[in-house]
Enzyme design. Structure first.
Site, PDB file in Angstrom:
ATOM      1  N   SER A 155       0.833  -1.200   0.000  1.00  0.00           N
ATOM      2  CA  SER A 155       0.000   0.000   0.000  1.00  0.00           C
ATOM      3  C   SER A 155       0.874   1.258   0.000  1.00  0.00           C
ATOM      4  CB  SER A 155      -0.960  -0.040   1.196  1.00  0.00           C
ATOM      5  OG  SER A 155      -1.891   0.997   1.137  1.00  0.00           O
ATOM      6  N   ASP A 171     -10.192  -4.368  -4.685  1.00  0.00           N
ATOM      7  CA  ASP A 171      -9.606  -3.406  -3.757  1.00  0.00           C
ATOM      8  C   ASP A 171     -10.455  -2.139  -3.714  1.00  0.00           C
ATOM      9  OD1 ASP A 171      -7.946  -1.472  -2.456  1.00  0.00           O
ATOM     10  OD2 ASP A 171      -6.173  -2.642  -2.999  1.00  0.00           O
ATOM     11  N   HIS A 174      -8.510  -4.622  -0.075  1.00  0.00           N
ATOM     12  CA  HIS A 174      -7.233  -3.962   0.203  1.00  0.00           C
ATOM     13  C   HIS A 174      -6.493  -4.602   1.372  1.00  0.00           C
ATOM     14  CE1 HIS A 174      -4.385  -0.694  -0.215  1.00  0.00           C
ATOM     15  NE2 HIS A 174      -4.456  -0.450   1.080  1.00  0.00           N
TER      16      HIS A 174
END
Length: 289
Positions: free
Chosen positions: A172, A237, A266
């Site tokens: 991320s 996501d 995610h």
């Protein structure tokens, strides 16, 4: 990654701010309280004892805590960066330099590090960004790049690990410093887990170019990455759209077969069996050959 309200997005669009302002609005959410402390070791001035509190959600026993070596490195922007080396694999060829995601710190990642390292036969080195956990300073885009540089230098000098034996792993927001470092150094490999193209492309999915006020312009840096790159992304996501991972993959000169986790969001990619299977294949077979 945080999401912006409609009014905040309009403000960004109408009155473009500096990149650091976009970065702080889009990305940084350090835990309100640290899940760990680094306690001074009376016998060694450069080493610290890791003390985990209840927020760490530690899943192992005291034996595994012996795998940890913790210390501070100093960034070139003057911040003390908390670092951890996890020796979880005997005779491991690779050490992973892990840049974690948002809203967590090192203490909350320790159980994951031990489990991952044991399963893919790698040691793991990680650090907390400025303003996260026990690291000093405040989160910013410039500090992200300085923080990973500090971690990189510590890994290279303190442990003498050669670049060809280092795997850079970013998750991320952690893919931002990972891509930046990988664009400047050739390493054994790079793993980009739920990467983003840039800050504005997260806020405005229709963005087709990198504006001067954009933050985290990884999409412009990945073409300079000369190491093998494995991209991992969930197809559902909800924070960083799957298109980001797909485009990053297409821009990497030495991309290997990616892992698109069907149905994953995610924060749950690691829960799917193909996650570990793909990493094991990448590390033990593809990189070995």
């Amino acid at each position: 990654m945080n999401t912006l309200s409609f009014s905040e997005l309009c403000c960004l669009f109408c009155c473009p701010p500096f990149p650091g302002s976009i970065a702080s609005k889009l990305a940084f959410l350090p835990p309100e309280t640290s899940s760990y402390e680094l306690e001074s070791d009376e016998n060694q001035t450069t080493k610290f004892k890791l003390h985990l509190n209840e927020k760490s959600d530690w899943q192992f026993g005291d034996k595994e805590k012996e795998y940890f070596e913790t210390f501070y490195s100093r960034s070139n922007r003057g911040n003390k960066i908390a670092c951890i080396f996890v020796r979880c694999a005997v005779n491991a060829r690779f050490t992973i330099l892990f840049s974690h995601g948002n809203a967590v710190d090192l203490g909350q990642m320790t159980s994951f590090f031990v489990g991952l390292g044991q399963r893919i036969n790698c040691n793991i080195f990680s650090y907390d960004y400025s303003g996260y956990g026990a690291s000093s300073g405040k989160p910013s885009e410039k500090n992200l790049y300085s923080d990973i540089d500090s971690a990189w230098q510590a890994l290279r000098t303190r442990y003498g690990i050669s670049p060809e034996n280092i795997i850079l792993y970013g998750q991320s927001i952690g893919t931002v410093p990972t891509v930046d470092l990988a664009s400047r150094y050739e390493v054994g490999a790079v793993v980009l887990h739920s990467p983003l193209m840039s800050g504005m492309r997260v806020a405005f999915p229709a963005t087709k170019r990198t504006w001067f006020f954009d933050a985290f312009p990884s999409i412009d840096k990945v073409p300079k990455v000369t190491s093998p790159v494995l991209v991992i992304h969930g197809t559902e996501d909800e924070v960083i759209d799957f298109q980001h991972g797909l485009t990053i993959y297409e821009k990497c000169p030495r991309a290997v077969e990616p892992l698109w986790v069907e149905g994953a969001g995610h924060n749950d990619v690691e829960m799917y069996s193909q996650y570990l299977d793909r990493l094991k294949q990448f590390v033990s077979i593809e990189l070995a050959n």
